[in-house]
Design a protein around this motif. Structure first.
Motif, mmCIF file in Angstrom:
data_model
loop_
_atom_site.group_PDB
_atom_site.id
_atom_site.type_symbol
_atom_site.label_atom_id
_atom_site.label_comp_id
_atom_site.label_asym_id
_atom_site.label_seq_id
_atom_site.Cartn_x
_atom_site.Cartn_y
_atom_site.Cartn_z
ATOM 1 N N ARG A 119 32.376 45.487 40.650
ATOM 2 C CA ARG A 119 32.946 45.346 41.791
ATOM 3 C C ARG A 119 33.551 43.957 42.270
ATOM 4 O O ARG A 119 34.492 44.008 42.910
ATOM 5 N N ALA A 120 32.660 43.084 41.792
ATOM 6 C CA ALA A 120 33.090 41.691 42.166
ATOM 7 C C ALA A 120 34.253 41.268 41.310
ATOM 8 O O ALA A 120 35.176 40.865 41.957
ATOM 9 N N LEU A 121 34.715 41.799 40.182
ATOM 10 C CA LEU A 121 35.871 41.479 39.438
ATOM 11 C C LEU A 121 37.046 42.273 40.177
ATOM 12 O O LEU A 121 38.132 41.867 40.233
ATOM 13 N N ALA A 122 36.739 43.507 40.344
ATOM 14 C CA ALA A 122 37.904 44.482 41.051
ATOM 15 C C ALA A 122 38.378 43.714 42.292
ATOM 16 O O ALA A 122 39.458 43.907 42.934
ATOM 17 N N LEU A 123 37.530 43.089 43.270
ATOM 18 C CA LEU A 123 37.858 42.277 44.118
ATOM 19 C C LEU A 123 38.423 41.015 44.094
ATOM 20 O O LEU A 123 39.267 40.658 44.824
ATOM 21 N N ALA A 124 38.197 40.222 42.722
ATOM 22 C CA ALA A 124 38.644 38.824 42.719
ATOM 23 C C ALA A 124 39.984 39.228 41.981
ATOM 24 O O ALA A 124 40.688 38.261 42.174
ATOM 25 N N LEU A 125 39.996 39.979 40.879
ATOM 26 C CA LEU A 125 41.258 40.006 40.204
ATOM 27 C C LEU A 125 42.569 40.050 40.739
ATOM 28 O O LEU A 125 43.620 39.158 40.909
ATOM 29 N N PRO A 126 42.711 40.895 41.920
ATOM 30 C CA PRO A 126 43.939 40.880 42.834
ATOM 31 C C PRO A 126 44.163 39.576 43.700
ATOM 32 O O PRO A 126 45.411 39.349 43.949
ATOM 33 N N ARG A 127 43.102 38.761 43.711
ATOM 34 C CA ARG A 127 43.138 37.584 44.760
ATOM 35 C C ARG A 127 42.980 36.350 44.504
ATOM 36 O O ARG A 127 43.447 35.218 44.785
ATOM 37 N N CYS A 128 42.636 36.198 43.139
ATOM 38 C CA CYS A 128 42.302 34.937 42.246
ATOM 39 C C CYS A 128 43.064 34.557 41.157
ATOM 40 O O CYS A 128 43.226 35.335 40.303
ATOM 41 N N ALA A 129 43.431 33.309 41.175
ATOM 42 C CA ALA A 129 44.438 32.873 40.028
ATOM 43 C C ALA A 129 43.374 32.568 38.769
ATOM 44 O O ALA A 129 43.944 32.588 37.684
ATOM 45 N N LEU A 130 42.088 31.984 39.021
ATOM 46 C CA LEU A 130 41.297 31.626 38.249
ATOM 47 C C LEU A 130 40.002 32.571 38.170
ATOM 48 O O LEU A 130 39.374 32.480 39.527
ATOM 49 N N VAL A 131 39.485 33.126 37.360
ATOM 50 C CA VAL A 131 38.341 34.072 37.559
ATOM 51 C C VAL A 131 37.412 33.743 36.440
ATOM 52 O O VAL A 131 37.766 33.706 35.324
ATOM 53 N N THR A 132 35.771 33.419 36.827
ATOM 54 C CA THR A 132 34.817 33.326 35.828
ATOM 55 C C THR A 132 34.134 34.500 35.777
ATOM 56 O O THR A 132 33.817 34.924 36.833
ATOM 57 N N CYS A 133 33.798 34.840 34.805
ATOM 58 C CA CYS A 133 32.589 35.753 34.466
ATOM 59 C C CYS A 133 32.093 35.946 33.033
ATOM 60 O O CYS A 133 32.332 34.892 32.643
ATOM 61 N N ASP A 134 31.186 36.673 32.821
ATOM 62 C CA ASP A 134 30.291 36.565 31.522
ATOM 63 C C ASP A 134 31.509 37.038 30.436
ATOM 64 O O ASP A 134 32.434 37.731 30.730
ATOM 65 N N ALA A 135 31.163 36.750 29.189
ATOM 66 C CA ALA A 135 31.888 36.965 28.245
ATOM 67 C C ALA A 135 32.134 38.545 27.983
ATOM 68 O O ALA A 135 33.271 38.884 27.438
ATOM 69 N N PHE A 136 31.236 39.419 28.147
ATOM 70 C CA PHE A 136 31.444 40.987 28.051
ATOM 71 C C PHE A 136 32.445 41.399 29.040
ATOM 72 O O PHE A 136 33.473 42.009 28.902
ATOM 73 N N MET A 137 32.062 40.890 30.486
ATOM 74 C CA MET A 137 33.216 41.212 31.472
ATOM 75 C C MET A 137 34.587 40.837 31.162
ATOM 76 O O MET A 137 35.666 41.504 31.479
#
Length: 134
Positions: free
Chosen positions: A81-99
């Motif tokens: 859910r966090a990635l789905a919300l961040a990807l359309p809005r953020c130029a730089l995204v941090t997450c774990d390696a699997f995600m």
């Protein structure tokens, strides 16, 4: 580096529901307070819209299809859910390696023009370089 980039308004660090949820079990670490000092009150929406729901479905489908042997983990739903919300809005995204691997397989990072970074040393160094360059 991140604090300096925020101070010069080169980047913004939005808080998300995922940050609040994942910080709740360990308030003694002060992670949410640190994030709030960086976010300046900026927040991602708590609820997904049509674009975000589509992203989340694609991410979930990719996990199921590409990693059928992987047992789901308690934090997976929050991360997706966090990635789905961040990807359309953020130029730089941090997450774990699997995600990050899941996102790359969906090509959502390319679709939205965002760069992914993990906690792996090479990514941390690359993120530091990007922040210095901004």
């Amino acid at each position: 580096m991140l604090r300096a980039a925020v101070q010069r308004a080169a980047v913004a660090v939005p808080e998300s529901a995922a940050h609040r949820f994942e910080s709740a079990p360990r308030p003694d670490l002060g992670l949410l307070e640190l994030l709030r000092s960086l976010s300046g009150g900026l927040r991602l929406p708590d609820a997904p819209g049509p674009v975000e729901r589509s992203c989340e479905r694609r991410l979930r489908w990719t996990v199921a299809r590409e990693f059928p042997e992987r047992a789901g983990r308690p934090g997976d739903a929050v991360d997706l859910r966090a990635l789905a919300l961040a990807l359309p809005r953020c130029a730089l995204v941090t997450c774990d390696a699997f995600m990050a691997d899941v996102v790359r397989r969906t090509r959502l990072d390319a679709r939205f023009g965002c760069e992914l970074f993990t906690g792996r040393r090479a990514d941390v160094e690359r993120l530091g370089g990007r922040l210095r360059a901004l």
